[in-house]
Design an enzyme around this catalytic site. Structure first.
Site, PDB file in Angstrom:
ATOM      1  N   GLU A 285     113.764  19.520  36.342  1.00 44.26           N
ATOM      2  CA  GLU A 285     113.173  18.503  37.164  1.00 44.26           C
ATOM      3  C   GLU A 285     113.763  17.507  36.426  1.00 44.26           C
ATOM      4  OE1 GLU A 285     108.974  18.984  37.892  1.00 44.26           O
ATOM      5  OE2 GLU A 285     109.405  19.865  40.037  1.00 44.26           O
ATOM      6  N   ASP A 364     104.908  26.408  42.887  1.00 44.83           N
ATOM      7  CA  ASP A 364     104.221  25.480  42.149  1.00 44.83           C
ATOM      8  C   ASP A 364     102.757  25.175  42.523  1.00 44.83           C
ATOM      9  OD1 ASP A 364     104.113  23.043  40.715  1.00 44.83           O
ATOM     10  OD2 ASP A 364     105.645  21.875  41.826  1.00 44.83           O
ATOM     11  N   GLU A 392      96.599  18.832  42.201  1.00 42.50           N
ATOM     12  CA  GLU A 392      97.757  18.105  42.780  1.00 42.50           C
ATOM     13  C   GLU A 392      98.047  18.575  44.248  1.00 42.50           C
ATOM     14  OE1 GLU A 392     101.204  19.005  40.808  1.00 42.50           O
ATOM     15  OE2 GLU A 392     102.691  17.950  42.461  1.00 42.50           O
TER      16      GLU A 392
HETATM   17  O1  GCW Z   1     104.024  20.305  40.408  1.00 43.55           O
HETATM   18  C1  GCW Z   1     105.050  19.623  39.935  1.00 43.55           C
HETATM   19  C2  GCW Z   1     104.499  18.393  39.882  1.00 43.55           C
HETATM   20  C3  GCW Z   1     105.206  17.441  38.732  1.00 43.55           C
HETATM   21  C4  GCW Z   1     105.038  18.201  37.391  1.00 43.55           C
HETATM   22  C5  GCW Z   1     105.759  19.552  37.325  1.00 43.55           C
HETATM   23  C6  GCW Z   1     105.742  20.318  36.253  1.00 43.55           C
HETATM   24  C7  GCW Z   1     104.937  17.370  35.207  1.00 43.55           C
HETATM   25  O2  GCW Z   1     104.946  17.764  40.823  1.00 43.55           O
HETATM   26  O3  GCW Z   1     104.620  16.281  38.765  1.00 43.55           O
HETATM   27  O4  GCW Z   1     105.478  17.608  36.436  1.00 43.55           O
HETATM   28  O5  GCW Z   1     105.169  20.346  38.424  1.00 43.55           O
HETATM   29  O6  GCW Z   1     104.900  21.241  36.153  1.00 43.55           O
HETATM   30  O7  GCW Z   1     106.463  20.411  35.491  1.00 43.55           O
END
Ligand code: GCW
Length: 670
Positions: A285, A364, A392
């Site tokens: 990311e 995720d 989240e």
């Molecule tokens: O779930 C995603 C989140 C990001 C996060 C990423 C991760 C810290 O939307 O905000 O970044 O995972 O775990 O690295």
């Protein structure tokens, strides 16, 4: 009741134990005798009712040794070499003739033994108990904070934080007043947490400097945590040699880069001798990593591991690495495959002090995912499993969603089948979770979200605990005045809340029907055409992702037997994961009876109704729990109810429109 408690020893953590017990005594009555190692003591000569000591500290009194102490000592120091010695964090509790003994191998065990007492008052007032050993199942029990020092323009201060700002940082600096951090450390120690990463894994320029000119701030945080047996870790930016050191590269095989990390790390340990280590999100990311130099993640992790090894530090290296620039039309790329594809081939190449940290699922932190196949694929690597306490994708601390039942399922899952080890067994590098705490007066925004934090600590200590019993402990500790009615009502609201959340949100393991960016609330196609690799592929005929070897992405092949075959077959695949592994027609019949489309309608109506019932149940508690807590929860429940109905309506309408199949019960679909 009021007790005479003897605390033997003088190590810093024993001081913490003494102070903590003095605090309880001030509230509930009693008498503490502190007995340092020199045999002197303060206080009266009446007989003790409770003794806390270590194996080396001994029974603590010159005269006859109480039978409870003798019994506990014997179990703490097994003479038989075939019996494993008690670890430094372990303790033994025994009660005999009205005397309770807690004997720990070392000071950390005494700290956890003391919290055991506070959690189970019965062991200082109840019937006799034969000596019993308690030890953590995982040596590393860690919370990761996604806190930034600077307030991020989009994410705010805490990435995916739903409890206000950071408890560590304010006004662009580490807080001058760390008293709240002190209370947090105490809270974490009480649930057995022993490691904390104090900054976000997305390490921006400001936060990168915690490793250099802001080290003094790390020193202050570490001082606070140390008093409670907790080590501080830092998330570091892989490009630190460039960002902080002015080098032109961060190539892990470049000798100057190695020297830079060695020096930077030596400086950290000079300032914080018990520093825990580094946490790294690389090539993910947008974070920098070894790929830029044609190196792999073993090269990257080992670079940092070498710098930390002389000091006993570890690198938590995250396996959350995937291509976030995908095209939904390209059916050969599958985000679920990514962690395994990157990491499984590297098994055996990581240094001993590298812990590869794997998200529990292949995607995720969705409300429902299969267990990540990486967990079964790296027998030659220390692995930590990462959970998400911050909600989240599970209601963002607006919704009640008690997650321990989900974690318990994950930790008990047997990746090699019914005769094999569990996920918890495979996690020989421990458990880590993203914290849900902020500077909100209730710590976690939603007061009931505190139960998730509590449960993570308890399950990291003992993954076999029953999540409903853990919740019961939490209720008792958080609402000491709770009678049976309050207790039962809280169980009604919380026990099944994870499944309720699953019911009114994304069905059958498909995930990601959330609004892009902030991830709150429904948007069935919100991520459907984006580059993030998060698709459900709904069309007029069916829904779900074909991840089979026969016709799909081949992801099922990443599992060992029996799961590679169970998941491969649409008729054997468990219902709750069907759409994760298969694209099926709407009239596909589930094991549970209904068709997929009817299941979508049924669960969404039932889920929203369950939230109505939850809200009504909460209302009956008015006047029975503290007003401020009551009001905060009520306000959030109104929002949960609104949002659950919105989910129900959007999801049902979407699939009704796509499929053209009406609800068998003729309910109104908006
Ligand atoms: O779930 C995603 C989140 C990001 C996060 C990423 C991760 C810290 O939307 O905000 O970044 O995972 O775990 O690295």
């Amino acid at each position: 009741g009021s007790k005479r408690i003897r605390v033997v020893g003088e190590a810093p953590l024993v001081q913490t134990v003494g102070h903590e017990l003095e605090r309880s005594v001030a509230l509930y009555g009693g008498n503490i005798v502190r007995q340092p190692g020199d045999g002197s003591e303060t206080g009266s000569q009446e007989p003790d009712e409770v003794t806390l000591t270590t194996v080396d500290g001994g029974p603590g009194r010159g005269d006859a040794v109480a039978p409870a102490i003798a019994e506990a000592m014997a179990l703490a120091t097994p003479g038989d070499p075939a019996v494993r010695a008690l670890g430094a964090e372990g303790y033994v509790v025994a009660r005999r003739d009205g005397h309770t003994a807690i004997v720990a191998a070392d000071a950390p065990g005494m700290l956890y033994g003391m919290f055991h007492l506070l959690r189970h008052p019965g062991c200082v007032s109840g019937p006799d108990q034969p000596a019993q050993r308690y030890e953590p199942r995982h040596a590393l029990r860690m919370l990761d904070h996604w806190d930034n020092i600077a307030v991020h323009p989009v994410m705010g201060q805490v990435e995916r934080g739903y409890s206000g700002g950071s408890i560590f940082y304010a006004d662009g600096e580490v807080r001058a007043d760390l008293s709240r951090v002190e209370r947090y450390a105490r809270l974490l120690a009480s649930i057995g947490i022993n490691s904390v990463a104090v900054n976000n894994v997305n390490v921006h320029a400001r936060e990168a400097r915690l490793l250099s000119d802001d080290l003094h701030a790390v020193v202050r945080m570490a001082d606070v945590f140390r008093a409670w047996g907790i080590r501080v870790h830092l998330a570091v930016n892989f490009a630190s040699p460039i960002i902080l050191g002015g080098l032109r590269t961060s190539d892990p095989l470049d000798p100057d880069v190695g020297a830079w990390w060695d020096e930077a790390t030596a400086r950290v340990y000079q300032a914080v001798p018990d520093f825990g280590g580094y946490l790294v999100k690389a090539d993910s990311e947008g974070q920098p990593g070894p790929f830029a130099y044609g190196r792999d993640h073993a090269d990257g992790a080992n670079l940092l591991a070498r710098a930390l090894a002389p000091f006993g530090g570890v690198v938590h290296w995250r396996a959350f690495v995937y291509n976030h620039r995908q095209d939904w039309r390209d059916r050969s790329t599958d985000r679920a495959r990514a962690a395994y594809d990157h990491f499984a081939p590297l098994d055996g190449r990581f240094h001993d002090n590298v812990i590869v940290q794997v998200k529990h699922g292949p995607m995720d932190f969705q409300v429902r995912e299969p267990v990540s196949p990486v967990i079964a694929a790296m027998p030659g690597t220390r692995l930590a499993v990462e959970l998400q306490v911050t909600q989240e994708y599970t209601g963002q601390q607006q919704h009640v969603c008690y997650l321990a039942p989900a974690w318990s399922e994950i930790l008990r899952f047997q990746p090699w089948g019914p005769d094999g080890a569990t996920v918890s067994d495979a996690a020989d590098g421990g458990l880590a979770a993203v914290s849900n705490v902020g500077d909100d007066p209730f710590w976690t925004g939603h007061p009931l979200a505190q139960a998730n934090l509590y449960a993570f600590g308890r399950l990291a200590w003992e993954p076999a605990l029953d999540p409903v019993k853990v919740l019961d402990e939490w209720i008792g500790l958080s609402f000491p005045a709770a009678d049976d009615v309050v207790r039962a009502t809280l169980h009604d609201i919380m026990d099944g809340s994870w499944r309720t959340y699953e019911d009114y949100t994304a069905p059958l393991g498909v995930g990601f029907m959330v609004r892009p960016g902030h991830h709150y609330g429904p948007d069935v196609d919100g991520y459907e055409y984006t580059p993030w690799g998060t698709y459900h592929f709904a069309d007029r005929d069916g829904v779900g992702v074909d991840r089979t070897r026969a016709t799909g992405t081949g992801f099922t092949g990443q599992y060992p037997p029996p799961w590679r075959d169970v998941y491969e077959s649409a008729s054997d695949c468990p219902d709750e994961l069907l759409l994760f592994f298969h694209h099926v027609p709407y009239d596909h019949v589930l094991h549970s009876g209904p068709t997929v489309i009817q299941h979508i309608y049924d669960t969404h109506f039932a889920g929203a109704e369950a939230v109505e019932a939850m809200t009504a149940a909460w209302e009956t508690l008015r006047g029975r729990i503290p007003d401020t807590v009551f009001e905060r929860v009520s306000e959030r429940m109104r929002e949960q109810l609104r949002c659950a109905r919105e989910w129900r309506d959007q999801v049902c309408a979407y699939f009704y429109r796509k499929s053209g199949v009406p609800d068998a019960y003729g309910r109104t679909i908006f």
